[in-house]
Enzyme design. Structure first.
Site, PDB file in Angstrom:
ATOM      1  N   HIS A   9       5.816  -0.531  -2.744  1.00 25.32           N
ATOM      2  CA  HIS A   9       5.347   0.169  -3.952  1.00 25.32           C
ATOM      3  C   HIS A   9       5.410   1.686  -3.800  1.00 25.32           C
ATOM      4  O   HIS A   9       4.743   2.402  -4.533  1.00 25.32           O
ATOM      5  CB  HIS A   9       3.929  -0.289  -4.319  1.00 25.32           C
ATOM      6  CG  HIS A   9       3.878  -1.707  -4.830  1.00 25.32           C
ATOM      7  ND1 HIS A   9       2.701  -2.421  -4.957  1.00 25.32           N
ATOM      8  CD2 HIS A   9       4.872  -2.534  -5.249  1.00 25.32           C
ATOM      9  CE1 HIS A   9       2.971  -3.634  -5.434  1.00 25.32           C
ATOM     10  NE2 HIS A   9       4.283  -3.730  -5.611  1.00 25.32           N
TER      11      HIS A   9
ATOM     12  N   CYS B 133      14.695  15.354 -13.282  1.00 23.47           N
ATOM     13  CA  CYS B 133      15.993  15.330 -12.577  1.00 23.47           C
ATOM     14  C   CYS B 133      16.044  14.276 -11.472  1.00 23.47           C
ATOM     15  O   CYS B 133      17.100  14.047 -10.884  1.00 23.47           O
ATOM     16  CB  CYS B 133      16.314  16.706 -12.006  1.00 23.47           C
ATOM     17  SG  CYS B 133      15.264  17.185 -10.618  1.00 23.47           S
TER      18      CYS B 133
ATOM     19  N   SER C 176      -4.820  -9.500  -3.378  1.00 22.99           N
ATOM     20  CA  SER C 176      -5.296 -10.480  -4.363  1.00 22.99           C
ATOM     21  C   SER C 176      -4.165 -11.411  -4.784  1.00 22.99           C
ATOM     22  O   SER C 176      -4.423 -12.442  -5.406  1.00 22.99           O
ATOM     23  CB  SER C 176      -5.857  -9.754  -5.591  1.00 22.99           C
ATOM     24  OG  SER C 176      -4.858  -8.922  -6.141  1.00 22.99           O
TER      25      SER C 176
ATOM     26  N   ASN D 194       0.826  -1.205   0.000  1.00 24.10           N
ATOM     27  CA  ASN D 194       0.000   0.000   0.000  1.00 24.10           C
ATOM     28  C   ASN D 194       0.861   1.255   0.000  1.00 24.10           C
ATOM     29  O   ASN D 194       1.934   1.292   0.606  1.00 24.10           O
ATOM     30  CB  ASN D 194      -0.932   0.003   1.211  1.00 24.10           C
ATOM     31  CG  ASN D 194      -1.878  -1.175   1.196  1.00 24.10           C
ATOM     32  OD1 ASN D 194      -2.061  -1.806   0.154  1.00 24.10           O
ATOM     33  ND2 ASN D 194      -2.481  -1.488   2.329  1.00 24.10           N
TER      34      ASN D 194
END
Ligand code: BJW
Ligand code: ZN
Length: 238
Positions: free
Chosen positions: A117, A128, A187, A101
């Site tokens: 993530h 940059c 999932s 999450n």
């Protein structure tokens, strides 16, 4: 013996617990999951928006999705699932909590989660590479620009992009070292995160899955608890 009792016994005996969480853990805080009911935003699937190609083609559209999600999360609070995991970490410091999450709700509950993530609350310049925190909601103008003139993007991992090396390393180490893994609210469709539980199970480590429904990995897990993470995790973890 019920699945819950069996899983509670596994937790009591474990010395090194690894936890992998996904969007289902934040669902009870009012944050939509990616797949299934409520996973759509303006008829786009996440796979159509969470890509570098989508950002290059229409940065404003992609930013509108993230700006909407930042607004939802800014108004949200951690739920009993986040809180139960934070208590587990405090009680058992060897616990490693890995999350897919990007909402920061584990941190808000007091956890030090490994964010595989990235985070909605950091922006990165696509030009940059400068990275910095930003909690402005709503963000204007969209898309935001860096002082260098480049476009800023959310510092999250899109499809086709590599996961941050240090975080992935910590997650792999935890999957290799744990003697119990808990997988909650995911999932199990997105790699390489999904392979962490499979890797632990392949070593003979029991995996406890907490989810509303079956997932592709369910068959290989020792205990499958069906229901809401915000109800099951507090019962499982005390
Ligand atoms: C509840 C509940 C309640 C609901 N209580 N439960 C190997 C095989 C095939 C494909 C690949 C592969 N390796 C790599 C790939 C490609 C790709 C991939 O996995 N594709 C698949 C879709 C097939 N992977 C990648 O591209 C990754 N990158 C990579 O591998 O790079 C390699 C590389 C190396 C070197 C150089 C360059 C490249 C990156 C993946 C990034 C994923 N990013 C996203 C977006 C992040 C930013 C954002 O948030 O916008 O991450 S996609 C999205 O899915 C997000 C999530 O973290 C991730 C997982 O979703 P999650 O959390 O599982 O949510 P849902 O909605 O799917 O499920 C919710 C679950 O909760 C459901 O099961 C419900 O039942 C349950 N639930 N309410 C309990 N109350
Ligand atoms: Zn820049």
């Amino acid at each position: 013996m019920s699945g819950l009792e069996e899983a509670r016994g596994l937790v009591a005996r474990a010395e090194r617990i690894a936890v992998l969480t996904g969007a289902g853990v934040s669902a009870e805080s009012g944050i939509p999951t990616f797949r299934g009911p409520g996973g759509l935003w303006r008829n786009f699937r996440p796979e159509e928006l969470a890509t570098p190609e989508a950002f290059r083609a229409d940065p404003r559209l992609v930013w509108e999705w993230y700006d909407w999600r930042r607004g939802l999360v800014a108004a949200a609070r951690p739920n009993p699932a986040h809180e139960a995991l934070a208590r587990l970490e405090a009680r058992r410091p060897s616990t490693v909590l890995v999350t897919q999450n990007v909402d920061g709700l584990h941190e808000a509950a007091g956890s030090r989660a490994v964010e595989l993530h990235g985070s909605l609350w950091r922006l990165r310049c696509a030009g940059c590479g400068d990275v910095g925190p930003d909690r402005t909601v709503p963000l204007r103008p969209l898309p935001p620009r860096c002082a260098c003139g480049g476009l800023r993007r959310p510092d999250v991992v899109w499809f086709g992009e590599a996961l941050p090396e240090a975080e992935l390393g910590r997650a792999l180490d935890a999957a290799r070292a744990c003697d119990l893994m808990i997988v909650a609210g995911t999932s199990g469709l997105v790699q390489p995160a999904a392979s962490l539980a499979g890797a632990a199970a392949a070593r003979g480590v029991p995996v406890v899955e907490v989810n509303l429904e079956e997932t592709p990995g369910s068959a290989g897990f020792a205990v499958r608890l069906r229901g809401r993470a915000g109800e099951i995790l507090p019962q499982l973890l005390g």
